[in-house]
Design an enzyme around this catalytic site. Structure first.
Site, PDB file in Angstrom:
ATOM      1  N   LYS A  82     -25.252 -22.624 -76.626  1.00  0.00           N
ATOM      2  CA  LYS A  82     -26.512 -23.345 -76.854  1.00  0.00           C
ATOM      3  C   LYS A  82     -27.358 -22.618 -77.908  1.00  0.00           C
ATOM      4  CE  LYS A  82     -28.269 -25.293 -73.317  1.00  0.00           C
ATOM      5  NZ  LYS A  82     -28.865 -25.529 -71.990  1.00  0.00           N
ATOM      6  N   ARG A 116     -33.765 -21.778 -70.492  1.00  0.00           N
ATOM      7  CA  ARG A 116     -32.459 -22.342 -70.150  1.00  0.00           C
ATOM      8  C   ARG A 116     -31.366 -21.290 -70.314  1.00  0.00           C
ATOM      9  NH1 ARG A 116     -32.658 -28.289 -71.217  1.00  0.00           N
ATOM     10  NH2 ARG A 116     -34.634 -28.776 -72.212  1.00  0.00           N
ATOM     11  N   GLY A 141     -24.606 -27.758 -65.694  1.00  0.00           N
ATOM     12  CA  GLY A 141     -25.215 -27.814 -64.368  1.00  0.00           C
ATOM     13  C   GLY A 141     -24.969 -26.611 -63.491  1.00  0.00           C
ATOM     14  N   MET A 200     -25.670 -23.354 -64.068  1.00  0.00           N
ATOM     15  CA  MET A 200     -26.706 -22.315 -64.088  1.00  0.00           C
ATOM     16  C   MET A 200     -28.085 -22.968 -64.175  1.00  0.00           C
ATOM     17  SD  MET A 200     -24.881 -19.301 -66.272  1.00  0.00           S
ATOM     18  CE  MET A 200     -24.450 -20.355 -67.653  1.00  0.00           C
ATOM     19  N   ARG A 207     -23.393 -29.482 -78.710  1.00  0.00           N
ATOM     20  CA  ARG A 207     -22.220 -28.674 -78.355  1.00  0.00           C
ATOM     21  C   ARG A 207     -21.008 -29.581 -78.422  1.00  0.00           C
ATOM     22  NH1 ARG A 207     -23.914 -27.954 -71.977  1.00  0.00           N
ATOM     23  NH2 ARG A 207     -23.840 -30.142 -71.418  1.00  0.00           N
ATOM     24  N   HIS A 231     -24.769 -35.648 -63.764  1.00  0.00           N
ATOM     25  CA  HIS A 231     -23.985 -34.466 -63.374  1.00  0.00           C
ATOM     26  C   HIS A 231     -22.598 -34.867 -62.895  1.00  0.00           C
ATOM     27  CE1 HIS A 231     -22.539 -31.545 -60.340  1.00  0.00           C
ATOM     28  NE2 HIS A 231     -22.922 -30.669 -61.244  1.00  0.00           N
ATOM     29  N   SER A 244      17.238 -15.310 -67.148  1.00  0.00           N
ATOM     30  CA  SER A 244      16.124 -16.196 -66.826  1.00  0.00           C
ATOM     31  C   SER A 244      15.221 -15.431 -65.869  1.00  0.00           C
ATOM     32  CB  SER A 244      16.646 -17.476 -66.164  1.00  0.00           C
ATOM     33  OG  SER A 244      15.567 -18.341 -65.898  1.00  0.00           O
ATOM     34  N   CYS A 247      11.635 -19.157 -65.609  1.00  0.00           N
ATOM     35  CA  CYS A 247      11.811 -20.396 -64.849  1.00  0.00           C
ATOM     36  C   CYS A 247      10.936 -20.444 -63.598  1.00  0.00           C
ATOM     37  CB  CYS A 247      13.273 -20.580 -64.460  1.00  0.00           C
ATOM     38  SG  CYS A 247      13.906 -19.271 -63.398  1.00  0.00           S
ATOM     39  N   TYR A 255      12.858 -19.769 -74.340  1.00  0.00           N
ATOM     40  CA  TYR A 255      12.439 -21.014 -73.699  1.00  0.00           C
ATOM     41  C   TYR A 255      11.610 -20.716 -72.443  1.00  0.00           C
ATOM     42  CZ  TYR A 255      16.063 -20.323 -70.110  1.00  0.00           C
ATOM     43  OH  TYR A 255      16.810 -19.821 -69.079  1.00  0.00           O
TER      44      TYR A 255
END
Length: 897
Positions: free
Chosen positions: A32, A102, A111, A113, A358, A474, A783, A850, A870
């Protein structure tokens, strides 16, 4: 040292067309604060103010909740600059400067804080505000808002106490909306509020503006560690160490009459991604009225108003000149930030002010569309588009929606606040949702409106319905961020909390009744409704194609059934990375033969039973090989201890004996013989293959015969990857390799067909990782079974860890559950060591993971970093893994530049 401390800069100013910071400084100024500075520097209409840095917050906690040296002087100087720009003075009874205080972390936490508005009002300055504005009603409305908000946030008094006082006044005056109260009415409300505060605290409401300011700053710092903020941080992987900034800004007033307003806007639709202005506003209101759902707001545009069937004018119609300016500003902001913006604004007596911008929270569907559209528009390139979509959010797209052909018994309609569909039992409190959700129940949370305190219940619920509130309330914002379907502002629903029911359209729905909600249409339906599978095309297909172009890691799926394998292919899996053969053994048609094998007195008896299982296993593998069409299929040979296939108490033994004709006494005796104190570290995995080689011989034969059968049909020849679990020693691996080769070569000779196959080890023990070079002498692939490797590295049972892991996370010992996101320092080190030593012994050794971590984006990033080949995950997480692998590849490339 002392001089360095004094010189530390804790405060950065903005406003008056310039700023000390900019958008690149969000780590220091919070999102902010950084964006307020950026908008100020762009010359946009931003009320002046200053930001206390996140470093000040961290220092406050490091120093046992003491403000750092020099902060108070810098705040006083920041106030003087705001006074100079505005021409007002803080605490001046005649010309008072009022400010908002704020929070503002570097990551958006809507919402979670605390905020205080209208700070600086007291019994004297309220009179000055009344004279300056010429509107006594506005001044006392602002003062009562300040008392309520400050008392709740700073003094920790229950906000319901103030709501009850206000409701009593409205009932007495027979007034239904706040805007109906006169100046004299608000003066009486203020007097009652102050009396209530003094009764509760034993001392009057604070009148000193400086005391008020430091109380609010302390409350914002404190809110960084409140329960809902900590819960939200855990849910979104936001580190506690980031801290929050505090933004102190000159107040502008949307509640100064019919020429004033406040609103929230998104530059594109945050639910669908459609490229048109989306949002709401309220005339003669302050910001919390919009987001808290206290009043249902009006649409910004005429088109939106007409689509929603609203009668009240849109902002475009009610304030055409200001709206035209607003549209220009938001377009400029989107082009500047090159992303969809979430904007808060106020109009004070016809003058527009920007309070926040934002990057907007959005659904996965919207994120895909916005990313693809912005790439098409030339705002961003393909690589940036791939980086714009949070991999975990794709989960929202991979689950069913309501079948359009299903009958709909609609009981209420509200706003389509967050898309998707959900069915569950009605609950009316967040606590009940959390309790039942924790037990595995599907619940729909139905509330008048939600507040930040409801975050846990919202997370536990499958969907959310509110009777009040708009598309930017909210409930709507948080539900979209969580991927929960949400219907907001369903005004037809009248909730009777005491009776545990709601009424709508002449019907009564009670607690635990089943309803279905459609967050895409805003409908609430009675009962369960048929769903349909998702279609993954359009923007999804486009973005995933771009991701696959840059991805290096292959993505496979953990699958052992035809359904799972087909689902995996549909989602883009490039093979099977883990087929757990024991799942096939548990099939009711087979488990009798498995039990017969376990009860056999010798190898001959076991082979006789295994001969019954062989054709069933072969059939399973044929199906998987056909579905995978030549892609690799890693098949793990039998892993669990044999006692898992046997009944354990006399009642179950008797039932099994009657169903199978097996001797009950022998069943019970064998179960007792096989019982182990710690089966996870007992007679399981490849230890079964060493003790009972005939089991693994049967499985290898089934695999190779299935491969030959598929190849004989002229289909792409499968390349089976035969994996031995829980290997610890090189000698074990040599024995298992010889067993595998002996059987495989016999089948190849019998069938007269050459089939390529590879043999590997599942690395899930620290010793195996440390001695990977020994294993690689006989293993062509590793694996990493990260579930068991995590258990054996930490000495923690995954099945029991839920009892104490939360305490470790709350106390900061673990940042995340190590069974959800890979422990990169410990388990990760073992994987890196195994990779290095395995490659040294066998340069071409193939490496993958895996465990469940194969679908976790942070763990995938680690796999990319150490160069695994992978990852393998559950079928529904394959798209998540594909996108995360692409982002990891882009990230590693950026580091190399």
């Amino acid at each position: 040292m002392a001089d360095a401390t004094v010189k530390t800069r804790w405060v950065y100013a903005f406003g008056g067309g310039s700023a000390d910071g900019d958008a690149s400084m969000k780590n220091l100024l919070g999102g902010k604060g950084a964006n307020l500075a950026e908008m100020s520097a762009l010359g946009l209409p931003v009320p002046p103010g200053f930001t206390i840095t996140t470093e000040a917050c961290n220092r406050y906690y490091d120093d046992d909740k003491t403000y750092p040296p020099g902060l108070k002087d810098q705040v006083a100087e920041g106030l003087r600059q705001v006074e100079k720009i505005t021409g007002k003075a803080f605490g001046d009874p005649k010309n008072p400067l009022l400010v908002s205080v704020r929070s503002g972390a570097r990551a958006s936490m809507p919402g979670m804080m605390d905020t205080v508005l209208n700070l600086g009002l007291n019994d004297e300055t309220v009179e000055g505000l009344a004279k300056l504005s010429g509107d006594r009603r506005f001044a006392f409305d602002s003062y009562r808002r300040f008392i309520q908000m400050y008392s709740n946030v700073v003094l920790d008094l229950d906000h319901h106490m103030f709501e009850e006082i206000l409701d009593d006044h409205k009932d007495r005056l027979d007034i239904h909306v706040d805007t109906g109260l006169s100046a004299e009415d608000w003066e009486e409300v203020v007097a009652d509020y102050k009396r209530a505060v003094e009764d509760e605290r034993g001392e009057p409401f604070p009148q000193d503006p400086v005391e008020q300011l430091w109380g609010a700053i302390g409350a914002v710092f404190a809110s960084w560690m409140n329960d809902r903020a900590k819960f939200y941080r855990r849910m979104h992987d936001i580190p506690e160490s980031w801290g929050t900034a505090v933004n102190i800004q000159s107040m502008v007033f949307g509640n100064m009459g019919e020429g004033s307003a406040t609103g929230v806007a998104f530059t594109r639709n945050p639910s669908t991604g459609e490229n048109r202005l989306y949002g709401e506003f309220l005339i003669n209101a302050q910001g919390e009225d919009v987001v808290a759902g206290i009043r249902t707001p009006q649409p910004l545009t005429k088109v939106a108003r007409e689509e929603m069937g609203e009668k009240n004018p849109s902002m475009e119609e009610a304030m055409p000149e200001v709206f035209a300016q607003f549209r220009d500003v938001v377009g400029k902001l989107e082009r500047h930030y090159r992303d969809m913006q979430d904007i808060e604004f106020t109009v004070e007596q016809g003058r527009l002010y920007m309070l926040q911008t934002r990057n907007g929270k959005r659904t996965a569907k919207a994120a895909l569309k916005v990313a693809v559209d912005m790439a098409s528009e030339g705002l961003i390139d393909k690589t940036e588009a791939v980086m714009r979509v949070e991999p975990g959010s794709l989960d929202q797209l991979l689950h069913p929606t309501i079948d359009p052909s299903s009958p709909r018994d609609v009981v209420a309609t509200g706003l389509p606040a967050s898309p998707g569909a959900a069915t569950g039992k009605v609950v009316f409190t967040a606590e009940e949702a959390e309790k039942l959700g924790g037990l595995g129940e599907a619940v729909i949370l139905v509330r008048e409106e939600t507040s930040p305190e409801d975050i846990r219940g919202m997370d536990a619920a499958r969907g959310i319905v509110t009777a009040r509130g708009g598309m930017t309330s909210h409930a709507a914002v948080v539900a979209r961020g969580m991927g929960r379907p949400c219907v907001s502002g369903a005004g037809e629903i009248h909730i009777d909390g005491r009776a545990g029911e709601f009424h709508a359209r002449g019907k009564t729905v009670r607690a635990y009744d089943v309803i279905t909600i459609d967050g895409s249409t805003g409908e609430v339906l009675l009962g369960a409704v048929k769903m349909i599978e998702p279609e993954l095309s359009g923007d999804f297909g486009t973005l995933m194609g771009w991701a696959d172009e840059v991805r290096r890691l292959k993505v496979r799926a953990n699958a052992e059934t035809g359904l799972d394998a087909r689902t995996a292919r549909q989602f883009g899996a490039e093979g099977i990375g883990l087929c757990r053969t024991e799942h096939m053994f548990f099939d009711p048609a087979r488990v009798a033969a498995v039990r017969e094998m376990i009860l056999a007195d010798d190898a001959a008896g076991r082979k006789q039973a295994l001969d019954k299982i062989l054709p069933m296993q072969r059939k399973d593998f044929v199906e998987l090989f056909k579905i995978m069409e030549g892609l690799p299929v890693t098949i793990r040979l039998l892993d669990p201890p044999l006692h898992e296939f046997l009944p354990h108490n006399e009642e179950d033994v008797q039932a099994v004996a009657e169903a199978t004709g097996l001797d009950p006494a022998k069943l019970l005796r064998r179960a007792q013989e096989l019982h182990e104190v710690n089966p996870m570290l007992g007679h399981r995995g490849c230890r079964l293959g060493v003790s009972y080689p005939e089991i693994y011989e049967m499985q290898v034969r089934a695999i190779m015969e299935a491969a030959c059968e598929v190849a004989a049909e002229g289909r792409p020849a499968p390349i089976p990857e035969i994996m031995h679990p829980l290997v610890a020693k090189g000698e074990e691996m040599r024995f298992l390799r010889q067993l595998t080769d002996r059987v495989a070569k016999a089948v190849i000779a019998e069938q007269g067909r050459e089939i390529e196959y590879v043999v590997g080890a599942m690395v899930e023990l620290p010793r195996a990782a440390l001695r990977a070079g020994d294993l690689a002498q006989n293993a062509e692939f590793f694996s990493f079974g990260t579930n068991d490797l995590t258990q054996t590295t930490f000495g923690i049972s995954r099945d029991d860890s839920g009892r104490f892991l939360n305490a470790y996370i709350e106390k900061g010992i673990f940042e995340k559950d190590p069974f959800v996101s890979l422990d990169q320092e410990g388990v990760g080190d073992l994987i890196a060591i195994a990779a290095e030593r395995g490659r040294a012994a066998r340069p071409g050794v193939k490496l993958g993971i895996c465990g469940e971590h194969g679908g976790d984006p942070a763990s995938i990033q680690f796999c990319e970093k150490i160069g695994l080949d992978y990852v393998s995950c559950s079928p529904y997480r394959v798209p998540i893994a594909r996108l995360a692998a692409a982002q990891a590849a882009i990230g590693e490339r950026e580091k190399d530049r």
